[in-house]
Design a protein around this motif. Structure first.
Motif, mmCIF file in Angstrom:
data_model
loop_
_atom_site.group_PDB
_atom_site.id
_atom_site.type_symbol
_atom_site.label_atom_id
_atom_site.label_comp_id
_atom_site.label_asym_id
_atom_site.label_seq_id
_atom_site.Cartn_x
_atom_site.Cartn_y
_atom_site.Cartn_z
ATOM 1 N N ARG A 246 5.776 15.393 -15.177
ATOM 2 C CA ARG A 246 5.951 15.333 -13.725
ATOM 3 C C ARG A 246 5.923 13.889 -13.226
ATOM 4 O O ARG A 246 5.305 13.017 -13.833
ATOM 5 C CB ARG A 246 4.850 16.122 -13.024
ATOM 6 N N ALA A 247 6.596 13.690 -12.099
ATOM 7 C CA ALA A 247 6.604 12.388 -11.439
ATOM 8 C C ALA A 247 6.165 12.562 -9.997
ATOM 9 O O ALA A 247 6.500 13.561 -9.347
ATOM 10 C CB ALA A 247 8.004 11.768 -11.492
ATOM 11 N N GLU A 248 5.411 11.593 -9.478
ATOM 12 C CA GLU A 248 4.973 11.710 -8.092
ATOM 13 C C GLU A 248 6.099 11.316 -7.146
ATOM 14 O O GLU A 248 6.891 10.418 -7.438
ATOM 15 C CB GLU A 248 3.727 10.850 -7.825
ATOM 16 N N SER A 249 6.158 11.964 -6.021
ATOM 17 C CA SER A 249 7.137 11.621 -4.991
ATOM 18 C C SER A 249 6.691 10.362 -4.264
ATOM 19 O O SER A 249 5.537 9.922 -4.388
ATOM 20 C CB SER A 249 7.268 12.771 -3.992
ATOM 21 N N ASN A 250 7.592 9.769 -3.481
ATOM 22 C CA ASN A 250 7.222 8.594 -2.686
ATOM 23 C C ASN A 250 6.083 8.928 -1.734
ATOM 24 O O ASN A 250 5.162 8.132 -1.532
ATOM 25 C CB ASN A 250 8.428 8.090 -1.890
ATOM 26 N N GLY A 251 6.140 10.112 -1.139
ATOM 27 C CA GLY A 251 5.082 10.503 -0.213
ATOM 28 C C GLY A 251 3.736 10.600 -0.891
ATOM 29 O O GLY A 251 2.719 10.162 -0.345
ATOM 30 N N ALA A 252 3.713 11.180 -2.097
ATOM 31 C CA ALA A 252 2.461 11.288 -2.838
ATOM 32 C C ALA A 252 1.937 9.910 -3.214
ATOM 33 O O ALA A 252 0.731 9.648 -3.138
ATOM 34 C CB ALA A 252 2.668 12.142 -4.089
ATOM 35 N N GLN A 253 2.832 9.019 -3.620
ATOM 36 C CA GLN A 253 2.399 7.672 -3.975
ATOM 37 C C GLN A 253 1.860 6.939 -2.762
ATOM 38 O O GLN A 253 0.855 6.215 -2.855
ATOM 39 C CB GLN A 253 3.544 6.876 -4.593
ATOM 40 N N ASP A 254 2.489 7.107 -1.618
ATOM 41 C CA ASP A 254 2.017 6.435 -0.406
ATOM 42 C C ASP A 254 0.615 6.898 -0.029
ATOM 43 O O ASP A 254 -0.197 6.109 0.478
ATOM 44 C CB ASP A 254 2.981 6.673 0.751
ATOM 45 N N VAL A 255 0.317 8.172 -0.267
ATOM 46 C CA VAL A 255 -1.024 8.685 0.019
ATOM 47 C C VAL A 255 -2.058 7.960 -0.822
ATOM 48 O O VAL A 255 -3.090 7.493 -0.333
ATOM 49 C CB VAL A 255 -1.093 10.210 -0.220
ATOM 50 N N ARG A 256 -1.811 7.854 -2.131
ATOM 51 C CA ARG A 256 -2.817 7.185 -2.986
ATOM 52 C C ARG A 256 -2.816 5.680 -2.780
ATOM 53 O O ARG A 256 -3.856 5.028 -2.935
ATOM 54 C CB ARG A 256 -2.642 7.569 -4.450
ATOM 55 N N SER A 257 -1.664 5.074 -2.389
ATOM 56 C CA SER A 257 -1.656 3.649 -2.064
ATOM 57 C C SER A 257 -2.537 3.381 -0.858
ATOM 58 O O SER A 257 -3.259 2.380 -0.806
ATOM 59 C CB SER A 257 -0.224 3.168 -1.788
ATOM 60 N N LYS A 258 -2.483 4.283 0.120
ATOM 61 C CA LYS A 258 -3.316 4.106 1.312
ATOM 62 C C LYS A 258 -4.788 4.278 0.978
ATOM 63 O O LYS A 258 -5.651 3.571 1.522
ATOM 64 C CB LYS A 258 -2.919 5.078 2.420
ATOM 65 N N VAL A 259 -5.100 5.201 0.075
ATOM 66 C CA VAL A 259 -6.489 5.354 -0.363
ATOM 67 C C VAL A 259 -7.000 4.042 -0.958
ATOM 68 O O VAL A 259 -8.104 3.573 -0.637
ATOM 69 C CB VAL A 259 -6.617 6.496 -1.391
ATOM 70 N N ALA A 260 -6.188 3.430 -1.827
ATOM 71 C CA ALA A 260 -6.588 2.157 -2.446
ATOM 72 C C ALA A 260 -6.746 1.072 -1.391
ATOM 73 O O ALA A 260 -7.706 0.286 -1.426
ATOM 74 C CB ALA A 260 -5.560 1.736 -3.492
ATOM 75 N N LEU A 261 -5.808 1.009 -0.447
ATOM 76 C CA LEU A 261 -5.880 -0.009 0.592
ATOM 77 C C LEU A 261 -7.084 0.224 1.505
ATOM 78 O O LEU A 261 -7.751 -0.735 1.924
ATOM 79 C CB LEU A 261 -4.588 -0.009 1.405
ATOM 80 N N ASP A 262 -7.380 1.486 1.803
ATOM 81 C CA ASP A 262 -8.565 1.798 2.613
ATOM 82 C C ASP A 262 -9.828 1.285 1.930
ATOM 83 O O ASP A 262 -10.729 0.733 2.576
ATOM 84 C CB ASP A 262 -8.685 3.305 2.819
ATOM 85 N N GLU A 263 -9.913 1.458 0.620
ATOM 86 C CA GLU A 263 -11.089 1.006 -0.115
ATOM 87 C C GLU A 263 -11.200 -0.509 -0.099
ATOM 88 O O GLU A 263 -12.309 -1.063 -0.033
ATOM 89 C CB GLU A 263 -11.031 1.541 -1.549
ATOM 90 N N VAL A 264 -10.059 -1.190 -0.155
ATOM 91 C CA VAL A 264 -10.081 -2.654 -0.077
ATOM 92 C C VAL A 264 -10.546 -3.105 1.297
ATOM 93 O O VAL A 264 -11.420 -3.969 1.425
ATOM 94 C CB VAL A 264 -8.685 -3.225 -0.398
#
Length: 366
Positions: A246-264
Motif C-alpha cells: 500500500r501507498a499513502e495518499s497525499n492527504g494521509a501524508q499531509d496529516v502525518r506531516s502536520k503531526v510532525a510539525l505540531d511536535e516541532v
C-alpha cells in the motif's frame, strides 16, 4: 516577557489541552522562493544567499549602524522581534528544508525510466550492481551534500548566519547520510547540540509508497551508523509504515506531516528549552512537498541536495479542526511481475506473461 528559547507556543498548547489546533501559514516577502516569479527548476540556493531577499525590516534600529550587520543577522533579529511581540498563541520559526543528495534509487529511476521504475523495478531491492532498498547516496549525492556543507561554512563565516537551533532528520539512510555530511564539523550555535546530534523523526520520512527505497532499516542498524544521534520518543525498532503493498495518499501524508510539525512547534522533542526559532529538517522531495502544502507555501520542487528556507507562522486557533485526508488514506497499485515490455511517458506495459499483481516483489532483479 516572551523569550525564543522557552517555546511559548508549547506552553499555550498545553494550557488549552488536547482540543487546540495549530494553524500554519507561510509568511512571504522574505525569500525569493516565496515569489511566483522564481523558477524552482533553475533556482540555486548557493548563489542567492539561500534566497534571502535584500531588504529592510521594521525591527532595524536606525540608531545603530546596520551596515555592520549582515542581512542574515538583521533577519534573525527581526524573527526574534516578531516572536517577542506576538501573543503566546503565535510563534514564528524558520524552517530549513533540505532534500537529501542523489540516492541509488534516483539513479535507477533515471536509468530504467520513470514508468518502468514505478511499475516494476522500484519494487525490487536492487539489481546485480547496486541496492536501492533504503537507498544510500551515490557519489554524486555525496558531492551534493558536501556542497551544502561548504555553503553553510561560507555563510557562517561571511554572513554570520544563525545556524539552526535544532535539527531533525528522516530515518531513511539517504537523509541520514546527507545530514551527517552537511552539518558535521561546522561551528554551530551554542544553543544547538555540539557535536551535531539531530533527532531522528519517523514522520519526516519520504512518502510511503510500494517502492523498497521507502522501507527504512531497523533502529538497531541506524544506531550502529550514528550512535550519538537521538531517536524521537516512541521510535520503533522495525518499520511499521511500509509493507510493499500500500501507498499513502497525499492527504494521509499531509496529516502525518502536520503531526510532525505540531511536535516541532510545541517543542515535544526537547525536554528543556524547546527547539528554537531556526529549525533544520533533512528530508525528501515528497515529504517537503507535503510540508509546503501544510504551511500554505506555493509548490516549489527541490533538486537533490538543495535547501529551502521558509518563514512559518504557527497559531493556536480554537478547537481542534477535522483533519484532512481521512478518506482514502492508503492505496494499492497493480505492478508487473517481470520487466515491462516498454516504458514510455504514457505508461508502463507489462509482458503478456507478467500478469499485474498487488503483492510485494521484494527480490533482486537479475
Amino acid at each position: 516577557m516572551k523569550l525564543s528559547s522557552i517555546a511559548p507556543l508549547a506552553i499555550a498548547l498545553t494550557a488549552t489541552a488536547q482540543a487546540s489546533y495549530i494553524n500554519y501559514t507561510t509568511v512571504t516577502g522574505y525569500f525569493l522562493q516565496d515569489e511566483a516569479s522564481t523558477d524552482a527548476s533553475t533556482f540555486d540556493y548557493t548563489t542567492t544567499n539561500f534566497g534571502l531577499i535584500n531588504r529592510t525590516y521594521p525591527s532595524d534600529n536606525p540608531d545603530n549602524d546596520n551596515n555592520l550587520l549582515t542581512q542574515w543577522e538583521r533577519f534573525h533579529h527581526h524573527i526574534t522581534t516578531l516572536n517577542h511581540l506576538s501573543p503566546p498563541t503565535i510563534s514564528y520559526k524558520v524552517l530549513f528544508l533540505g532534500r537529501h543528495g542523489e540516492g541509488y534509487h534516483n539513479a535507477a529511476e533515471s536509468y530504467y525510466g520513470t514508468p518502468a521504475w514505478n511499475c516494476y523495478y522500484s519494487l525490487l531491492t536492487g539489481n546485480s550492481t547496486t541496492t536501492w532498498s533504503d537507498a544510500d547516496l551515490t557519489p554524486s549525492g555525496i558531492q551534493q551534500a558536501q556542497i551544502a556543507h561548504s555553503f553553510w561554512s561560507h555563510q557562517i563565516a561571511s554572513q554570520r548566519i544563525h545556524t539552526p537551533d535544532s535539527y531533525f532528520v528522516s530515518p531513511l539512510l539517504r537523509a541520514l547520510r546527507t545530514a551527517n555530511i552537511t552539518f558535521s564539523d561546522l561551528p554551530l550555535q551554542p544553543s544547538s547540540s555540539s557535536p551535531f546530534t539531530p533527532v531522528i523523526k519517523e514522520f519526516f520520512r519520504e512518502s510511503v509508497t510500494l517502492h523498497t527505497c521507502d522501507h527504512r532499516h531497523n533502529a538497531t542498524y541506524i544506531h550502529s551508523l550514528f550512535p550519538e544521534w537521538t531517536f524521537e520518543k516512541g521510535f520503533r525498532e522495525e518499520d511499521g509504515m511500509w509493507d510493499g503493498v500500500r501507498a499513502e495518499s497525499n492527504g494521509a501524508q499531509d496529516v502525518r506531516s502536520k503531526v510532525a510539525l505540531d511536535e516541532v512547534f510545541a517543542g515535544d522533542d526537547d525536554d528543556d528549552d524547546g527547539v528554537g526559532m531556526f529549525v533544520s529538517v533533512t528530508s525528501h522531495s515528497g515529504e517537503i512537498a507535503s510540508l509546503l502544502r501544510v504551511i500554505g507555501h506555493r509548490e516549489f520542487g527541490l533538486r537533490t541536495g538543495a535547501v529551502l528556507p521558509v518563514l512559518v507562522r504557527g497559531e493556536i486557533v480554537g478547537d481542534a479542526l477535522e483533519p484532512t485526508g481521512t478518506g482514502t488514506r492508503w492505496e494499492t497499485s497493480a505492478h508487473c511481475t517481470a520487466p515491462p515490455v516498454t516504458s514510455v511517458s504514457s505508461g508502463c506495459v507489462c509482458a503478456s506473461s507478467a500478469v499485474p499483481v498487488t503483492t510485494p516483489l521484494v527480490t533482486f532483479a537479475g
